[in-house]
Write an enzyme that holds these catalytic residues in place. Structure first.
Site, PDB file in Angstrom:
ATOM      1  N   LYS A 156     -17.110   2.727   9.816  1.00 26.69           N
ATOM      2  CA  LYS A 156     -15.909   1.988  10.229  1.00 26.69           C
ATOM      3  C   LYS A 156     -15.773   1.944  11.749  1.00 26.69           C
ATOM      4  O   LYS A 156     -15.360   0.942  12.324  1.00 26.69           O
ATOM      5  CB  LYS A 156     -14.686   2.676   9.611  1.00 26.69           C
ATOM      6  CG  LYS A 156     -13.515   1.764   9.452  1.00 26.69           C
ATOM      7  CD  LYS A 156     -12.482   2.357   8.527  1.00 26.69           C
ATOM      8  CE  LYS A 156     -12.863   2.205   7.058  1.00 26.69           C
ATOM      9  NZ  LYS A 156     -11.825   2.708   6.166  1.00 26.69           N
ATOM     10  N   LYS A 206     -15.565  -1.707  13.399  1.00 30.01           N
ATOM     11  CA  LYS A 206     -14.338  -2.163  14.073  1.00 30.01           C
ATOM     12  C   LYS A 206     -14.510  -2.179  15.593  1.00 30.01           C
ATOM     13  O   LYS A 206     -13.643  -2.682  16.298  1.00 30.01           O
ATOM     14  CB  LYS A 206     -13.162  -1.266  13.684  1.00 30.01           C
ATOM     15  CG  LYS A 206     -12.924  -1.272  12.189  1.00 30.01           C
ATOM     16  CD  LYS A 206     -11.479  -1.117  11.828  1.00 30.01           C
ATOM     17  CE  LYS A 206     -11.346  -1.090  10.312  1.00 30.01           C
ATOM     18  NZ  LYS A 206     -10.189  -1.842   9.828  1.00 30.01           N
ATOM     19  N   ASP A 222      -5.116  -5.197   2.546  1.00 26.63           N
ATOM     20  CA  ASP A 222      -6.308  -5.987   2.871  1.00 26.63           C
ATOM     21  C   ASP A 222      -6.163  -7.435   2.422  1.00 26.63           C
ATOM     22  O   ASP A 222      -6.723  -8.332   3.031  1.00 26.63           O
ATOM     23  CB  ASP A 222      -7.535  -5.366   2.202  1.00 26.63           C
ATOM     24  CG  ASP A 222      -7.865  -4.016   2.834  1.00 26.63           C
ATOM     25  OD1 ASP A 222      -7.947  -3.969   4.071  1.00 26.63           O
ATOM     26  OD2 ASP A 222      -8.009  -3.016   2.095  1.00 26.63           O
ATOM     27  N   PHE A 231      -7.260   4.699  11.925  1.00 31.27           N
ATOM     28  CA  PHE A 231      -7.070   5.728  10.911  1.00 31.27           C
ATOM     29  C   PHE A 231      -7.815   5.314   9.655  1.00 31.27           C
ATOM     30  O   PHE A 231      -8.011   4.118   9.416  1.00 31.27           O
ATOM     31  CB  PHE A 231      -5.576   5.895  10.588  1.00 31.27           C
ATOM     32  CG  PHE A 231      -4.952   7.034  11.341  1.00 31.27           C
ATOM     33  CD1 PHE A 231      -4.702   6.911  12.696  1.00 31.27           C
ATOM     34  CD2 PHE A 231      -4.655   8.231  10.697  1.00 31.27           C
ATOM     35  CE1 PHE A 231      -4.152   7.958  13.415  1.00 31.27           C
ATOM     36  CE2 PHE A 231      -4.103   9.288  11.399  1.00 31.27           C
ATOM     37  CZ  PHE A 231      -3.851   9.154  12.760  1.00 31.27           C
ATOM     38  N   ILE A 277      -6.232  -6.188  11.912  1.00 28.99           N
ATOM     39  CA  ILE A 277      -5.473  -6.091  13.167  1.00 28.99           C
ATOM     40  C   ILE A 277      -6.238  -5.258  14.198  1.00 28.99           C
ATOM     41  O   ILE A 277      -6.426  -5.663  15.342  1.00 28.99           O
ATOM     42  CB  ILE A 277      -4.077  -5.488  12.900  1.00 28.99           C
ATOM     43  CG1 ILE A 277      -3.329  -6.343  11.876  1.00 28.99           C
ATOM     44  CG2 ILE A 277      -3.275  -5.372  14.193  1.00 28.99           C
ATOM     45  CD1 ILE A 277      -2.115  -5.680  11.256  1.00 28.99           C
ATOM     46  N   ASN A 324       0.849  -1.183   0.000  1.00 28.11           N
ATOM     47  CA  ASN A 324       0.000   0.000   0.000  1.00 28.11           C
ATOM     48  C   ASN A 324       0.883   1.231   0.000  1.00 28.11           C
ATOM     49  O   ASN A 324       2.014   1.170   0.475  1.00 28.11           O
ATOM     50  CB  ASN A 324      -0.845   0.044   1.278  1.00 28.11           C
ATOM     51  CG  ASN A 324      -2.072  -0.833   1.183  1.00 28.11           C
ATOM     52  OD1 ASN A 324      -2.328  -1.448   0.156  1.00 28.11           O
ATOM     53  ND2 ASN A 324      -2.827  -0.867   2.256  1.00 28.11           N
ATOM     54  N   PRO A 334      -5.790 -10.597   8.130  1.00 30.50           N
ATOM     55  CA  PRO A 334      -6.540 -10.326   9.362  1.00 30.50           C
ATOM     56  C   PRO A 334      -6.691  -8.822   9.557  1.00 30.50           C
ATOM     57  O   PRO A 334      -5.805  -8.055   9.171  1.00 30.50           O
ATOM     58  CB  PRO A 334      -5.653 -10.921  10.462  1.00 30.50           C
ATOM     59  CG  PRO A 334      -4.285 -10.996   9.875  1.00 30.50           C
ATOM     60  CD  PRO A 334      -4.461 -11.185   8.393  1.00 30.50           C
ATOM     61  N   LYS A 343      11.359 -17.517  -7.952  1.00 29.40           N
ATOM     62  CA  LYS A 343      10.876 -16.436  -8.808  1.00 29.40           C
ATOM     63  C   LYS A 343      10.015 -16.969  -9.958  1.00 29.40           C
ATOM     64  O   LYS A 343      10.421 -17.927 -10.637  1.00 29.40           O
ATOM     65  CB  LYS A 343      12.083 -15.665  -9.364  1.00 29.40           C
ATOM     66  CG  LYS A 343      11.704 -14.460 -10.177  1.00 29.40           C
ATOM     67  CD  LYS A 343      12.921 -13.742 -10.723  1.00 29.40           C
ATOM     68  CE  LYS A 343      12.479 -12.675 -11.710  1.00 29.40           C
ATOM     69  NZ  LYS A 343      13.610 -12.067 -12.409  1.00 29.40           N
TER      70      LYS A 343
HETATM   71  O1  C5P Z   1     -10.575  -1.205   7.028  1.00 25.07           O
HETATM   72  P1  C5P Z   1      -9.683  -0.066   6.721  1.00 25.07           P
HETATM   73  O2  C5P Z   1      -8.371  -0.494   6.118  1.00 25.07           O
HETATM   74  O3  C5P Z   1     -10.282   1.034   5.942  1.00 25.07           O
HETATM   75  O4  C5P Z   1      -9.377   0.547   8.166  1.00 25.07           O
HETATM   76  C1  C5P Z   1      -8.284   1.355   8.421  1.00 25.07           C
HETATM   77  C2  C5P Z   1      -7.872   1.198   9.849  1.00 25.07           C
HETATM   78  O5  C5P Z   1      -7.813  -0.165  10.228  1.00 25.07           O
HETATM   79  C3  C5P Z   1      -6.473   1.720  10.103  1.00 25.07           C
HETATM   80  O6  C5P Z   1      -6.400   2.142  11.438  1.00 25.07           O
HETATM   81  C4  C5P Z   1      -5.628   0.476   9.858  1.00 25.07           C
HETATM   82  O7  C5P Z   1      -4.377   0.568  10.513  1.00 25.07           O
HETATM   83  C5  C5P Z   1      -6.478  -0.611  10.434  1.00 25.07           C
HETATM   84  N1  C5P Z   1      -6.353  -1.893   9.755  1.00 25.07           N
HETATM   85  C6  C5P Z   1      -5.800  -2.979  10.429  1.00 25.07           C
HETATM   86  N2  C5P Z   1      -5.728  -4.191   9.815  1.00 25.07           N
HETATM   87  C7  C5P Z   1      -6.165  -4.372   8.546  1.00 25.07           C
HETATM   88  C8  C5P Z   1      -6.723  -3.294   7.853  1.00 25.07           C
HETATM   89  C9  C5P Z   1      -6.781  -2.064   8.483  1.00 25.07           C
HETATM   90  O8  C5P Z   1      -5.396  -2.818  11.582  1.00 25.07           O
HETATM   91  N3  C5P Z   1      -6.067  -5.545   7.977  1.00 25.07           N
END
Ligand code: C5P
Length: 402
Positions: free
Chosen positions: A345, A349, A285, A331, A315, A209, A313, A295
């Site tokens: 969100k 979450k 994601d 964030f 996190i 990303n 996952p 390779k």
């Molecule tokens: O779901 P989204 O990526 O839009 O959410 C962003 C927030 O979730 C950020 O705080 C990011 O660090 C956290 N996040 C995470 N694990 C993921 C995807 C996002 O902790 N797999």
């Protein structure tokens, strides 16, 4: 941020690192301080007072009997006007004299006569630093409430390598800023994620990303400045580790997930649980479902490999679901309907605070603009450098924690 608007007496004692004190003077000024330099005789042998006089536009004092101060009490005048005294470099001899409360020269006298906080940045050769007498003195200074910043280890002017180098000026400014900032997170443990994750396809390729890690690292710094004990789980970024931050480097989302939970699992009867988790990382994601350990070869013709993806996952959500979760801050970088997506969100979450980047093209830039979304309230932080926003955000979070 600790330094801005402060009047700092910079004490320069005798050591070759005195040459770095000139750059330190400049950096402190750049951070908004007014700097008044006081040198010991030995310090003035390494770098001339004229250098500091030119940099600060203020007279430089060395001599205890300097008649330029009207009442003849330079030590009282100078320390009364100061918000803080910083001795950089602090020689072994000067620290010994501080530890004993001696007043053998102007700088030692004004340290003894001070009412403001005092910090020392030791600089000496390895043997001198390791000598039990020096270590005793350092402990005494700490016990007396004097901040000891550094030293660092590395190459030394004497040709040796080891502990005793003065911190570089930029690291010193960071440490001084942290030392002088209000301690809103004193005694708190903070865990953060920052940067992108990298999901390998094969040994030479992968997907990632866009994220420079700047915002997350700035928040880690601001947490240290607010007095927290900070652990930063960082994806692949090319940023130096902020002063006093414990850093765990990871590549993939799964590794970041494991590092975060591993860290949270360290809490015990003896180790305080984390108070705060700030998820700033731009976590991928998805990851390629089948990692190839050799390779993937380009074939003749136009055949391209097909990629299949597996879900990573979440996190942040997994931390929020723990039995006794820390206060969780997420964030979000949304390209549209910031508020609606943000609130959604927050609920999905299961977290109390989500910070949305306003404008999604801030990757790698030094400025940002934030919208803090909470259940039932919103706070906008106007466009500013990320370092400044980080401090404002930490202040906001600290209010919620208290
Ligand atoms: O779901 P989204 O990526 O839009 O959410 C962003 C927030 O979730 C950020 O705080 C990011 O660090 C956290 N996040 C995470 N694990 C993921 C995807 C996002 O902790 N797999």
């Amino acid at each position: 941020m600790g330094i801005s608007g402060k009047r700092i007496v910079l004490g320069v004692t005798g050591g070759v690192a005195a040459y770095k004190a000139a750059v330190l003077t400049r950096e402190l000024q750049r951070a908004g301080a007014r700097v008044q330099v006081v040198m010991t005789e030995a310090g003035a042998r390494f770098v001339g007072p004229a250098t500091f006089q030119a940099l600060t536009g203020e007279p430089v004092f060395v001599d205890q009997w300097d008649t330029r101060i009207a009442n003849g009490m330079a030590h009282i005048e100078l320390s009364r006007a100061a918000d803080a005294i910083v001795i950089a470099p602090a020689s072994a001899d000067f620290m010994a004299s501080l530890a004993q409360g001696r007043a053998g020269d102007l700088l030692a006298t004004l340290c003894l006569a001070r009412e403001c906080p005092l910090a020392v940045a030791p600089a000496m050769n390895r043997q001198m630093w390791e000598n039990p007498a020096t270590q005793r003195n350092v402990q005494q200074l700490r016990d007396d409430g004097i901040e000891v910043i550094g030293p660092d280890s590395g190459d030394q002017a004497c040709g040796e390598t080891g502990m005793g180098r003065m911190l570089e000026p930029d690291a010193l400014v960071e440490a001084i800023g942290a030392w002088l900032a209000p301690k809103r997170l004193a005694g708190r443990r903070v865990l953060l994620t920052a940067g992108p994750t990298f999901e390998p396809i094969d040994p030479v390729r992968g997907i990632t990303n866009r994220s420079s890690g700047k915002m997350g690292f700035a928040i880690a710094r601001a947490c240290v400045a607010a007095g927290a004990d900070v652990t930063l789980v960082a994806g692949p970024v090319s940023l130096p580790t902020p002063w006093a931050v414990r850093r765990i480097n990871v590549q993939t989302a799964q590794q970041m997930h494991d590092a975060v939970h591993g860290e949270l699992d360290t809490a015990s009867a003896a180790v305080r649980a984390h108070d705060l988790f700030i998820a700033v990382a731009a976590v991928a994601d998805w990851r390629p479902a089948n990692y190839r350990d050799s390779k993937i070869k380009k074939t003749d013709g136009n055949a391209v490999p097909e990629l299949a993806f597996a879900q990573n996952p979440d996190i942040l959500a997994s931390v929020a679901r723990r039995a006794h979760p820390p206060y969780c801050v997420g964030f979000a970088a949304e390209s549209e309907s910031l508020e609606a997506h943000g609130l959604d969100k927050l609920a999905r979450k299961g977290i109390p605070m989500l910070v949305a980047n306003i404008g999604h093209e801030t990757f790698g830039l030094d400025d940002n603009e934030l919208l803090i979304l909470e259940h039932g309230s919103q706070t906008r932080l106007a466009r500013a450098p990320k370092a400044l926003l980080a401090h404002e955000l930490v202040r906001h979070i600290a209010e919620r924690l208290s």
